[in-house]
Write a protein that holds these residues in place. Sequence first.
Motif, PDB file in Angstrom:
ATOM      1  N   PRO A  71       0.797  -1.237   0.000  1.00  0.00           N
ATOM      2  CA  PRO A  71       0.000   0.000   0.000  1.00  0.00           C
ATOM      3  C   PRO A  71       0.829   1.287   0.000  1.00  0.00           C
ATOM      4  N   VAL A  75       4.547   0.708   4.940  1.00  0.00           N
ATOM      5  CA  VAL A  75       4.352  -0.753   4.973  1.00  0.00           C
ATOM      6  C   VAL A  75       5.588  -1.438   4.389  1.00  0.00           C
ATOM      7  N   SER A 102       5.630  -0.293  -5.359  1.00  0.00           N
ATOM      8  CA  SER A 102       4.505   0.414  -4.744  1.00  0.00           C
ATOM      9  C   SER A 102       4.632   1.901  -5.088  1.00  0.00           C
ATOM     10  N   LYS A 179       5.990   9.256  -9.968  1.00  0.00           N
ATOM     11  CA  LYS A 179       4.684   8.601  -9.836  1.00  0.00           C
ATOM     12  C   LYS A 179       3.688   9.481  -9.079  1.00  0.00           C
TER      13      LYS A 179
HETATM   14  P1  NAD Z   1      -4.084  -3.760  -2.810  1.00  0.00           P
HETATM   15  O1  NAD Z   1      -4.595  -3.236  -1.516  1.00  0.00           O
HETATM   16  O2  NAD Z   1      -5.034  -4.436  -3.743  1.00  0.00           O
HETATM   17  O3  NAD Z   1      -2.871  -4.766  -2.544  1.00  0.00           O
HETATM   18  C1  NAD Z   1      -1.946  -4.627  -1.517  1.00  0.00           C
HETATM   19  C2  NAD Z   1      -1.566  -6.030  -1.032  1.00  0.00           C
HETATM   20  O4  NAD Z   1      -0.573  -5.892  -0.028  1.00  0.00           O
HETATM   21  C3  NAD Z   1      -2.748  -6.793  -0.417  1.00  0.00           C
HETATM   22  O5  NAD Z   1      -2.850  -8.091  -0.961  1.00  0.00           O
HETATM   23  C4  NAD Z   1      -2.406  -6.813   1.073  1.00  0.00           C
HETATM   24  O6  NAD Z   1      -2.888  -7.979   1.743  1.00  0.00           O
HETATM   25  C5  NAD Z   1      -0.897  -6.780   1.016  1.00  0.00           C
HETATM   26  N1  NAD Z   1      -0.318  -6.267   2.252  1.00  0.00           N
HETATM   27  C6  NAD Z   1      -0.690  -5.181   2.955  1.00  0.00           C
HETATM   28  N2  NAD Z   1       0.089  -5.038   4.043  1.00  0.00           N
HETATM   29  C7  NAD Z   1       0.983  -6.049   4.010  1.00  0.00           C
HETATM   30  C8  NAD Z   1       2.039  -6.438   4.865  1.00  0.00           C
HETATM   31  N3  NAD Z   1       2.324  -5.753   5.975  1.00  0.00           N
HETATM   32  N4  NAD Z   1       2.750  -7.547   4.528  1.00  0.00           N
HETATM   33  C9  NAD Z   1       2.463  -8.259   3.418  1.00  0.00           C
HETATM   34  N5  NAD Z   1       1.459  -7.930   2.575  1.00  0.00           N
HETATM   35  C10 NAD Z   1       0.724  -6.841   2.876  1.00  0.00           C
HETATM   36  O7  NAD Z   1      -3.356  -2.529  -3.522  1.00  0.00           O
HETATM   37  P2  NAD Z   1      -3.009  -2.355  -5.090  1.00  0.00           P
HETATM   38  O8  NAD Z   1      -4.152  -1.658  -5.752  1.00  0.00           O
HETATM   39  O9  NAD Z   1      -2.485  -3.628  -5.622  1.00  0.00           O
HETATM   40  O10 NAD Z   1      -1.831  -1.286  -4.955  1.00  0.00           O
HETATM   41  C11 NAD Z   1      -0.517  -1.642  -4.545  1.00  0.00           C
HETATM   42  C12 NAD Z   1       0.375  -0.436  -4.757  1.00  0.00           C
HETATM   43  O11 NAD Z   1       0.353  -0.051  -6.134  1.00  0.00           O
HETATM   44  C13 NAD Z   1      -0.051   0.809  -3.974  1.00  0.00           C
HETATM   45  O12 NAD Z   1       1.101   1.504  -3.552  1.00  0.00           O
HETATM   46  C14 NAD Z   1      -0.843   1.615  -5.011  1.00  0.00           C
HETATM   47  O13 NAD Z   1      -0.851   2.994  -4.709  1.00  0.00           O
HETATM   48  C15 NAD Z   1      -0.068   1.291  -6.275  1.00  0.00           C
HETATM   49  N6  NAD Z   1      -0.812   1.367  -7.537  1.00  0.00           N
HETATM   50  C16 NAD Z   1      -2.098   0.891  -7.642  1.00  0.00           C
HETATM   51  C17 NAD Z   1      -2.737   0.948  -8.882  1.00  0.00           C
HETATM   52  C18 NAD Z   1      -4.152   0.423  -9.073  1.00  0.00           C
HETATM   53  O14 NAD Z   1      -4.751   0.724 -10.129  1.00  0.00           O
HETATM   54  N7  NAD Z   1      -4.689  -0.367  -8.162  1.00  0.00           N
HETATM   55  C19 NAD Z   1      -2.086   1.496  -9.990  1.00  0.00           C
HETATM   56  C20 NAD Z   1      -0.769   1.944  -9.847  1.00  0.00           C
HETATM   57  C21 NAD Z   1      -0.137   1.873  -8.625  1.00  0.00           C
END
Ligand code: NAD
Length: 300
Positions: A71, A75, A102, A179
């Motif tokens: 996230p 983290v 991330s 980003k």
């Molecule tokens: P998400 O919440 O779907 O996935 C995050 C994952 O990390 C989850 O599976 C969660 O269980 C895991 N997690 C959280 N804390 C943890 C810990 N302490 N140890 C191990 N695992 C842990 O989020 P996402 O949408 O996949 O986004 C991930 C990153 O990518 C973020 O930084 C977000 O800003 C970035 N991002 C997202 C998108 C999008 O369209 N969703 C696009 C570009 C960038």
Amino acid sequence: MIGKNKIKVGFIGIGNMGWPMAMNLFKAGYDLTVFDLDKARSESFSVECGARSAASLAELGVMDFVITMLPDGHVVREVLMKTEGGAFINNAKPGCVVIDMSSAEPTGTQALARDLTEKKVTLMDAPVSGGVPRAKLGTLAIMIGADDESVLAAARPLLEAMGGQLFETGGVGAGHATKALNNLVAATSFVATSEAMLAAKRFGLDLNNFVDVVNVSTGHNFMTDKVMKDHVIDEQWATGFAMGLLVKDVGIANELIDAVNMDAPLSRLVNKRWQQALDQKEFSADNTEAYQVWDALQPE
Ligand code: NAD
């Protein structure tokens, strides 16, 4: 050159983005081990494709590369330095490369890179843009921040398995700065496009027609092209990008603006507007649901 099936890659964070990105690495032939706080997620990933699911972060220490898709930067630091009593860092082999994909705060990334260097682990940042659809296609835009050319050269084939366009943006932290500023632009265009659509609706214009016009006119942007029809007008609210994560990015961009000491009234206002939306919604709500909040705020 060492074969991909001999290169050990750990992937931490099998979420909306991490799942398809890790899947593309697995399909490219890397020896993949995944880890997620939510064990059900990493285990179902493992069942789906046959990659290993690690029971402990200690297992990731022996990897050649560890990718984080978590996230935020807090983290990432927690997982690499503190979780399970520092299981990753205490077991990390010298020469291990961590690629943080991330979206995180750039100065925090630079500090983490310094701390990891003390343990002979190199950190580079490679955040992405393109959302879940391009993560699945393996065509993400990737913004690389790296201090070491040879580490970057070694990491490039992994990034190419997940991305369509790779950009070298500078030293460690530069990818994260790029980003956050990209997402500031995207978040601003979502506010602007939402306000124009709400005005169009109140004037009695047809919203699909309005978006069609903008899409072939000078107001055209990513939101009119890819987001407004499918997710807002059709009320699907399902881009796969949580509002809390986007608000985090707008906050990081505003901190960066503070750090470079500039006057940026629109960015402050955009930050406030998104905060206002998040106050009414859950962190995990789709970011497009902000439109509902701003709609409800309008006077009768
Ligand atoms: P998400 O919440 O779907 O996935 C995050 C994952 O990390 C989850 O599976 C969660 O269980 C895991 N997690 C959280 N804390 C943890 C810990 N302490 N140890 C191990 N695992 C842990 O989020 P996402 O949408 O996949 O986004 C991930 C990153 O990518 C973020 O930084 C977000 O800003 C970035 N991002 C997202 C998108 C999008 O369209 N969703 C696009 C570009 C960038």
